[in-house]
Scaffold this motif. Structure first.
Motif, PDB file in Angstrom:
ATOM      1  N   TYR A  34       0.856  -1.259  -0.005  1.00 21.19           N
ATOM      2  CA  TYR A  34       0.085  -0.149  -0.110  1.00 21.19           C
ATOM      3  C   TYR A  34       0.806   1.244  -0.057  1.00 21.19           C
ATOM      4  O   TYR A  34       0.668   2.380  -0.790  1.00 21.19           O
ATOM      5  CB  TYR A  34      -0.918   0.059   1.329  1.00 21.19           C
ATOM      6  N   GLU A  35       1.830   1.246   0.539  1.00 23.36           N
ATOM      7  CA  GLU A  35       2.742   2.633   0.945  1.00 23.36           C
ATOM      8  C   GLU A  35       3.532   2.844  -0.145  1.00 23.36           C
ATOM      9  O   GLU A  35       4.015   4.032  -0.376  1.00 23.36           O
ATOM     10  CB  GLU A  35       3.581   2.410   2.199  1.00 23.36           C
ATOM     11  N   LEU A  36       3.782   1.889  -1.002  1.00 22.84           N
ATOM     12  CA  LEU A  36       4.647   1.999  -2.541  1.00 22.84           C
ATOM     13  C   LEU A  36       3.995   2.737  -3.120  1.00 22.84           C
ATOM     14  O   LEU A  36       4.328   3.315  -4.223  1.00 22.84           O
ATOM     15  CB  LEU A  36       5.020   0.636  -2.992  1.00 22.84           C
ATOM     16  N   ASP A  37       2.394   2.851  -2.991  1.00 25.06           N
ATOM     17  CA  ASP A  37       1.530   3.707  -3.915  1.00 25.06           C
ATOM     18  C   ASP A  37       1.816   3.317  -5.312  1.00 25.06           C
ATOM     19  O   ASP A  37       1.889   4.458  -6.189  1.00 25.06           O
ATOM     20  CB  ASP A  37       1.830   5.094  -3.565  1.00 25.06           C
ATOM     21  N   ASP A  38       1.727   2.103  -6.047  1.00 23.82           N
ATOM     22  CA  ASP A  38       1.718   1.866  -7.232  1.00 23.82           C
ATOM     23  C   ASP A  38       0.588   0.735  -7.397  1.00 23.82           C
ATOM     24  O   ASP A  38      -0.015   0.265  -6.578  1.00 23.82           O
ATOM     25  CB  ASP A  38       3.024   0.834  -7.328  1.00 23.82           C
ATOM     26  N   GLU A  39       0.460   0.237  -8.737  1.00 23.34           N
ATOM     27  CA  GLU A  39      -0.420  -0.720  -9.014  1.00 23.34           C
ATOM     28  C   GLU A  39      -0.168  -2.042  -8.450  1.00 23.34           C
ATOM     29  O   GLU A  39       0.682  -2.294  -8.319  1.00 23.34           O
ATOM     30  CB  GLU A  39      -0.779  -0.654 -10.604  1.00 23.34           C
ATOM     31  N   ILE A  40      -1.359  -2.356  -7.932  1.00 21.42           N
ATOM     32  CA  ILE A  40      -1.133  -3.779  -7.118  1.00 21.42           C
ATOM     33  C   ILE A  40      -1.807  -4.781  -7.894  1.00 21.42           C
ATOM     34  O   ILE A  40      -3.135  -4.752  -8.443  1.00 21.42           O
ATOM     35  CB  ILE A  40      -1.725  -3.739  -5.685  1.00 21.42           C
ATOM     36  N   TRP A  41      -1.031  -6.026  -8.263  1.00 22.81           N
ATOM     37  CA  TRP A  41      -1.698  -7.000  -8.909  1.00 22.81           C
ATOM     38  C   TRP A  41      -1.935  -8.148  -7.911  1.00 22.81           C
ATOM     39  O   TRP A  41      -0.967  -8.642  -7.222  1.00 22.81           O
ATOM     40  CB  TRP A  41      -0.731  -7.610 -10.027  1.00 22.81           C
ATOM     41  N   ILE A  42      -3.224  -8.585  -7.785  1.00 21.08           N
ATOM     42  CA  ILE A  42      -3.338  -9.705  -6.785  1.00 21.08           C
ATOM     43  C   ILE A  42      -3.568 -10.928  -7.703  1.00 21.08           C
ATOM     44  O   ILE A  42      -4.346 -11.250  -8.477  1.00 21.08           O
ATOM     45  CB  ILE A  42      -4.844  -9.505  -6.137  1.00 21.08           C
ATOM     46  N   LEU A  43      -2.612 -12.057  -7.192  1.00 20.52           N
ATOM     47  CA  LEU A  43      -2.862 -13.447  -7.769  1.00 20.52           C
ATOM     48  C   LEU A  43      -3.663 -14.400  -6.888  1.00 20.52           C
ATOM     49  O   LEU A  43      -3.361 -14.513  -5.730  1.00 20.52           O
ATOM     50  CB  LEU A  43      -1.265 -13.782  -8.225  1.00 20.52           C
ATOM     51  N   ARG A  44      -4.133 -15.354  -7.648  1.00 20.94           N
ATOM     52  CA  ARG A  44      -4.966 -16.300  -6.933  1.00 20.94           C
ATOM     53  C   ARG A  44      -4.904 -17.505  -7.833  1.00 20.94           C
ATOM     54  O   ARG A  44      -5.334 -17.526  -8.992  1.00 20.94           O
ATOM     55  CB  ARG A  44      -6.438 -15.986  -6.609  1.00 20.94           C
ATOM     56  N   GLU A  45      -4.186 -18.721  -7.230  1.00 26.14           N
ATOM     57  CA  GLU A  45      -4.160 -20.135  -8.042  1.00 26.14           C
ATOM     58  C   GLU A  45      -3.733 -20.007  -9.237  1.00 26.14           C
ATOM     59  O   GLU A  45      -4.193 -20.449 -10.427  1.00 26.14           O
ATOM     60  CB  GLU A  45      -5.475 -20.578  -7.900  1.00 26.14           C
ATOM     61  N   GLY A  46      -2.605 -19.170  -9.692  1.00 21.10           N
ATOM     62  CA  GLY A  46      -1.907 -19.094 -11.069  1.00 21.10           C
ATOM     63  C   GLY A  46      -2.600 -17.869 -12.209  1.00 21.10           C
ATOM     64  O   GLY A  46      -2.146 -17.665 -13.121  1.00 21.10           O
ATOM     65  N   LYS A  47      -3.831 -17.291 -11.475  1.00 18.55           N
ATOM     66  CA  LYS A  47      -4.340 -16.130 -12.389  1.00 18.55           C
ATOM     67  C   LYS A  47      -4.215 -14.774 -11.671  1.00 18.55           C
ATOM     68  O   LYS A  47      -4.093 -14.600 -10.378  1.00 18.55           O
ATOM     69  CB  LYS A  47      -5.701 -16.648 -12.543  1.00 18.55           C
ATOM     70  N   ILE A  48      -4.178 -13.826 -12.504  1.00 18.08           N
ATOM     71  CA  ILE A  48      -4.011 -12.231 -11.929  1.00 18.08           C
ATOM     72  C   ILE A  48      -5.664 -12.212 -11.908  1.00 18.08           C
ATOM     73  O   ILE A  48      -6.292 -11.753 -12.956  1.00 18.08           O
ATOM     74  CB  ILE A  48      -3.270 -11.548 -12.951  1.00 18.08           C
ATOM     75  N   VAL A  49      -6.069 -11.788 -10.808  1.00 18.31           N
ATOM     76  CA  VAL A  49      -7.601 -11.671 -10.586  1.00 18.31           C
ATOM     77  C   VAL A  49      -7.806 -10.237 -10.351  1.00 18.31           C
ATOM     78  O   VAL A  49      -9.038  -9.703 -10.447  1.00 18.31           O
ATOM     79  CB  VAL A  49      -7.982 -12.518  -9.277  1.00 18.31           C
ATOM     80  N   LEU A  50      -6.969  -9.612 -10.051  1.00 17.64           N
ATOM     81  CA  LEU A  50      -7.296  -8.060 -10.083  1.00 17.64           C
ATOM     82  C   LEU A  50      -6.221  -7.200 -10.241  1.00 17.64           C
ATOM     83  O   LEU A  50      -4.998  -7.622  -9.918  1.00 17.64           O
ATOM     84  CB  LEU A  50      -7.969  -7.727  -8.469  1.00 17.64           C
ATOM     85  N   LYS A  51      -6.155  -5.952 -10.810  1.00 16.06           N
ATOM     86  CA  LYS A  51      -4.923  -4.810 -10.955  1.00 16.06           C
ATOM     87  C   LYS A  51      -5.755  -3.602 -10.528  1.00 16.06           C
ATOM     88  O   LYS A  51      -6.659  -3.056 -11.156  1.00 16.06           O
ATOM     89  CB  LYS A  51      -4.588  -4.689 -12.468  1.00 16.06           C
ATOM     90  N   GLU A  52      -5.114  -3.016  -9.382  1.00 11.47           N
ATOM     91  CA  GLU A  52      -5.842  -1.809  -8.792  1.00 11.47           C
ATOM     92  C   GLU A  52      -5.031  -1.042  -8.094  1.00 11.47           C
ATOM     93  O   GLU A  52      -4.019  -1.543  -7.387  1.00 11.47           O
ATOM     94  CB  GLU A  52      -7.174  -2.282  -8.153  1.00 11.47           C
TER      95      GLU A  52
END
Length: 200
Positions: free
Chosen positions: A161-179
């Motif tokens: 959060y503090e790096l203030d960049d786009e965060i990619w959340i991965l779940r079971e080998g897939k990118i499920v969110l970019k935000e």
């Protein structure tokens, strides 16, 4: 770009793919999910620090720098200045076996920053560190975030959060969110939403 996800979500696999360590998508079942999201980078423009490197602990920082500068074709560098930048004020002739875990992590970061690469990729830069060592590395990354483009894999949602960049959340080998997230609480809720059914 920050990569977050449970153990086994594919974060390190994605980093290895970006680095070009895979030559065929058949080499890992997760790779087919990454093809349309990001492409491998030219390694000549990348600095990389793995979660745990097999450092030759008999070598000194001075010798390592000389070796890495030669391998990466870096003509100009100042080892003392670059080590101090990562809070390593050490005798450059001292063997790495005398470094603590945190010192080794910061040394790997210094090597990754050598030559001012276009992109710096860090795989779990605070892994295995005590709270003090973790804070030192996190503070360093926050200091450097405007100077370098980072791709960082981490379990620390606070750091992400503090790096203030786009965060990619991965779940079971897939990118499920970019935000990008406006609050740490919002990030924590979203990560919880995408937690796997079975924790590895």
């Amino acid at each position: 770009m920050i990569l977050i996800g449970h153990n086994g979500a594919g974060k390190s696999t994605l980093i290895n793919y970006i680095l070009g360590f895979y030559t065929s998508i058949s080499q890992h079942p997760f790779l087919k999910h990454f093809l349309n999201e990001i492409k491998p980078l030219d390694n000549s423009t990348v600095g990389y620090a793995p979660e745990a490197a097999m450092l030759d602990l008999q070598m000194s920082a001075k010798d390592y720098y000389k070796l890495m500068a030669s391998l990466r074709n870096v003509k100009q560098h100042n080892i003392v200045t670059e080590l101090k930048r990562v809070k390593l004020d050490v005798d450059i002739n001292m063997p790495l076996r005398k470094y603590s875990k945190g010192m080794k992590q910061r040394f790997l970061l210094a090597l990754a920053l050598m030559g001012k690469p276009e992109v710096v990729i860090l795989d779990e830069p605070t892994s295995g560190l005590d709270p003090y060592g973790q804070k030192v590395v996190e503070d360093l990354l926050l200091e450097l975030k405007d100077e370098f483009e980072f791709i960082i894999c981490t379990h620390s949602m606070k750091l992400a959060y503090e790096l203030d960049d786009e965060i990619w959340i991965l779940r079971e080998g897939k990118i499920v969110l970019k935000e990008r997230f406006e609050t740490l609480e919002a990030l924590e809720l979203k990560v919880k939403e995408f937690q796997p059914e079975r924790i590895q």
